[in-house]
Design a protein around this motif. Structure first.
Motif, PDB file in Angstrom:
ATOM      1  N   ASP A   3      69.135 125.935  65.217  1.00 30.72           N
ATOM      2  CA  ASP A   3      70.561 126.508  65.052  1.00 30.72           C
ATOM      3  C   ASP A   3      71.440 125.681  65.210  1.00 30.72           C
ATOM      4  N   TYR A   5      75.387 125.010  65.811  1.00 27.03           N
ATOM      5  CA  TYR A   5      76.566 125.701  65.842  1.00 27.03           C
ATOM      6  C   TYR A   5      77.871 124.395  65.684  1.00 27.03           C
ATOM      7  N   SER A   6      78.594 124.436  64.522  1.00 30.25           N
ATOM      8  CA  SER A   6      79.162 123.263  64.248  1.00 30.25           C
ATOM      9  C   SER A   6      80.456 123.307  62.939  1.00 30.25           C
ATOM     10  N   ILE A  29      75.657 126.895  61.551  1.00 34.39           N
ATOM     11  CA  ILE A  29      76.497 128.052  61.712  1.00 34.39           C
ATOM     12  C   ILE A  29      77.923 127.714  61.980  1.00 34.39           C
ATOM     13  N   ILE A  31      81.497 127.167  63.242  1.00 34.37           N
ATOM     14  CA  ILE A  31      82.362 127.435  64.068  1.00 34.37           C
ATOM     15  C   ILE A  31      83.766 126.855  63.707  1.00 34.37           C
ATOM     16  N   ASP A  37      87.211 129.867  67.008  1.00 30.81           N
ATOM     17  CA  ASP A  37      85.709 130.488  66.989  1.00 30.81           C
ATOM     18  C   ASP A  37      85.209 129.846  68.232  1.00 30.81           C
ATOM     19  N   GLN A  38      85.683 128.867  68.767  1.00 29.78           N
ATOM     20  CA  GLN A  38      85.079 128.178  69.889  1.00 29.78           C
ATOM     21  C   GLN A  38      85.328 128.574  71.221  1.00 29.78           C
ATOM     22  N   PHE A  43      80.012 131.801  71.796  1.00 29.65           N
ATOM     23  CA  PHE A  43      79.846 130.161  71.641  1.00 29.65           C
ATOM     24  C   PHE A  43      79.890 129.583  72.876  1.00 29.65           C
ATOM     25  N   ILE A  52      82.373 121.769  69.807  1.00 29.44           N
ATOM     26  CA  ILE A  52      81.287 121.656  68.709  1.00 29.44           C
ATOM     27  C   ILE A  52      80.860 120.128  68.868  1.00 29.44           C
TER      28      ILE A  52
END
Length: 230
Positions: A3, A5-6, A29, A31, A37-38, A43, A52
């Motif tokens: 996964d 997160y980027s 996913i 961010i 979102d970070q 996260f 990210i």
């Protein structure tokens, strides 16, 4: 499965490109860094520096899940996991790591500041614009000299040093750079840009990317929310 997160930024694209190059199965996913979102607890549990990219490899060492943040660390991990783009011989290995650190400590931070003061800052500060534009040109000069001797940054073979650096050079116009002034960098850039995995990697999450120059986005990225203690 990994996964990722980027977001579609230079640091995010490093990992997207690497995963495409090595052929590992992954899920991107998003961010949304302009929406904040970070800063979510979920996260931050993976990336405590609220940056990210970050990954969770469900098949980490000894078959156990592994979470990692910091793009350089992720590139080293993926290279060692797959045995690709990081030489095994000591000289090649440390030469590659040397140029990876050059990107992590110089190219990324300095070109990021050039982007900030040339594009995102709410006021144009001439000293800052000149300072980081000149540093960008200096760094391109360092790369151009190196690439006049070797095909790629760490030698004649493509490596994680190139994967780390290339996404930052995609925005050369925003850094005040004329690529024709750096013919060796231009040759290197065009060679990497044509790789099929790179073409695929830079498209990951690209359709979700949004403008980050609005007041709301600036406040999220550069205002009190960014500097709040967590």
């Amino acid at each position: 499965m990994i996964d990722v997160y980027s977001w579609a930024t230079p640091n995010g694209h490093k990992i997207h490109i690497m995963l495409e190059e090595v052929g590992l199965e992954y899920k991107a996913i998003p961010i949304d860094i302009g929406a904040g979102d970070q800063f979510t607890p979920e996260f931050l549990a993976i990336s405590p520096n609220n940056k990210i990219p970050a990954i969770i490899d469900s098949d980490g060492p000894d078959g156990k899940p592994l979470a990692l943040f910091e793009s350089g660390a992720i590139l080293l991990y993926l290279a060692e996991k797959t045995g690709k783009f990081l030489p095994q011989d000591p000289v090649g290995r440390y030469t590659t790591m040397q140029w990876l650190m050059f990107q992590m400590g110089g190219v990324g931070p300095m070109l990021g500041q050039a982007h900030h003061f040339r594009i995102y800052a709410p006021e144009k500060i001439e000293y800052a614009v000149n300072r980081y534009s000149n540093e960008a040109r200096r760094l391109y000069g360092v790369m151009d000299k190196r690439l006049g001797v070797t095909r790629f940054l760490a030698g004649n073979d493509y490596s994680i040093a190139d994967i780390a650096t290339f996404p930052w050079t995609r925005s050369w116009k925003n850094q005040g750079i004329e690529l024709d002034e750096f013919p060796n960098v231009k040759r290197w850039f065009e060679t990497i840009a044509a790789r099929p995995a790179v073409v695929r990697g830079v498209e990951v999450l690209a359709s979700a990317r949004k403008d980050l120059t609005g007041d709301k986005q600036r406040e999220v990225l550069f205002g009190a929310q960014q500097y709040a203690r967590r």
